[in-house]
Design a protein around this motif. Structure first.
Motif, PDB file in Angstrom:
ATOM      1  N   ASN A  83      -4.943  44.853   7.091  1.00 46.91           N
ATOM      2  CA  ASN A  83      -5.448  43.764   7.925  1.00 46.91           C
ATOM      3  C   ASN A  83      -5.168  44.056   9.393  1.00 46.91           C
ATOM      4  OD1 ASN A  83      -6.427  42.094   5.837  1.00 46.91           O
ATOM      5  ND2 ASN A  83      -4.344  41.459   5.374  1.00 46.91           N
ATOM      6  N   GLN A 104     -14.938  44.068   3.006  1.00 42.56           N
ATOM      7  CA  GLN A 104     -15.271  42.645   2.862  1.00 42.56           C
ATOM      8  C   GLN A 104     -14.564  42.043   1.649  1.00 42.56           C
ATOM      9  OE1 GLN A 104     -19.572  42.797   2.984  1.00 42.56           O
ATOM     10  NE2 GLN A 104     -19.598  42.947   5.219  1.00 42.56           N
ATOM     11  N   GLN A 105     -14.433  42.802   0.569  1.00 44.46           N
ATOM     12  CA  GLN A 105     -13.707  42.322  -0.615  1.00 44.46           C
ATOM     13  C   GLN A 105     -12.227  42.103  -0.299  1.00 44.46           C
ATOM     14  OE1 GLN A 105     -14.458  45.298  -3.587  1.00 44.46           O
ATOM     15  NE2 GLN A 105     -16.636  44.802  -3.701  1.00 44.46           N
ATOM     16  N   ASN A 106     -11.723  42.818   0.710  1.00 46.91           N
ATOM     17  CA  ASN A 106     -10.328  42.682   1.125  1.00 46.91           C
ATOM     18  C   ASN A 106     -10.189  41.736   2.320  1.00 46.91           C
ATOM     19  OD1 ASN A 106      -8.291  44.639  -0.347  1.00 46.91           O
ATOM     20  ND2 ASN A 106     -10.292  45.631  -0.304  1.00 46.91           N
ATOM     21  N   ASN A 107     -11.207  40.923   2.537  1.00 50.68           N
ATOM     22  CA  ASN A 107     -11.201  39.875   3.569  1.00 50.68           C
ATOM     23  C   ASN A 107     -11.007  40.395   4.987  1.00 50.68           C
ATOM     24  OD1 ASN A 107     -11.552  37.763   1.639  1.00 50.68           O
ATOM     25  ND2 ASN A 107      -9.399  38.016   1.097  1.00 50.68           N
ATOM     26  N   ILE A 108     -11.530  41.589   5.263  1.00 47.72           N
ATOM     27  CA  ILE A 108     -11.517  42.102   6.627  1.00 47.72           C
ATOM     28  C   ILE A 108     -12.646  41.412   7.381  1.00 47.72           C
ATOM     29  CG2 ILE A 108     -11.737  44.156   8.085  1.00 47.72           C
ATOM     30  CD1 ILE A 108      -9.177  44.074   6.311  1.00 47.72           C
ATOM     31  N   ASP A 109     -12.315  40.856   8.527  1.00 48.52           N
ATOM     32  CA  ASP A 109     -13.300  40.154   9.352  1.00 48.52           C
ATOM     33  C   ASP A 109     -14.453  41.092   9.703  1.00 48.52           C
ATOM     34  OD1 ASP A 109     -14.714  39.039  11.611  1.00 48.52           O
ATOM     35  OD2 ASP A 109     -12.983  37.743  11.958  1.00 48.52           O
ATOM     36  N   LYS A 110     -15.685  40.622   9.525  1.00 49.75           N
ATOM     37  CA  LYS A 110     -16.850  41.473   9.785  1.00 49.75           C
ATOM     38  C   LYS A 110     -16.913  41.914  11.252  1.00 49.75           C
ATOM     39  CE  LYS A 110     -20.177  37.757  10.517  1.00 49.75           C
ATOM     40  NZ  LYS A 110     -21.456  37.186  10.101  1.00 49.75           N
TER      41      LYS A 110
END
Length: 124
Positions: A83, A104-110
């Protein structure tokens, strides 16, 4: 970066290292086998010059023991998602899609994901 996709990434890395001595940069560079490896001496030089730079060379189809360290995997398997990082992706369109999906599956901001699909077209 995969294949020729390293070409636009390498100058960005060099500029960042020269401008910000505190930024940590980790490059995953993937090709199929040893014959496709280039810029290895440049990457080693950067690693020796900047303690905040590291790289993994990923050879997805190499079956020999080589005189340099590498991971026998694809970039998509080798990447360590963290992150609060920016991700710059360039290379094979399938790899770009797979890495973007993984991030994206690891919730990294686009807004932290920057990419360019890079292929070499054969002349018709």
């Amino acid at each position: 970066a995969t294949g020729a996709g390293i070409a636009p990434i390498l100058p960005m890395i060099t500029d960042l290292l020269e401008q910000d001595k505190n930024c940590n940069i980790h490059l995953y560079f993937g090709v199929s086998n040893k014959s496709q490896v280039f810029y290895l001496s440049k990457l080693k030089t950067l690693k020796n010059k900047y303690p905040n730079f590291n790289f993994d060379l990923c050879l997805s189809k190499e079956n020999k023991d080589l005189k340099f360290k590498y991971k026998k995997s694809r970039v998509t398997q080798a990447i360590n998602v963290k992150n609060n990082c920016n991700y710059y992706i360039c290379g094979n369109p399938n790899m770009v899609k797979d890495i973007r999906d993984l991030l994206q599956q690891n919730n990294i901001d686009k807004n932290n994901i920057h990419f360019e699909k890079f292929t070499i077209q054969n002349p018709s």
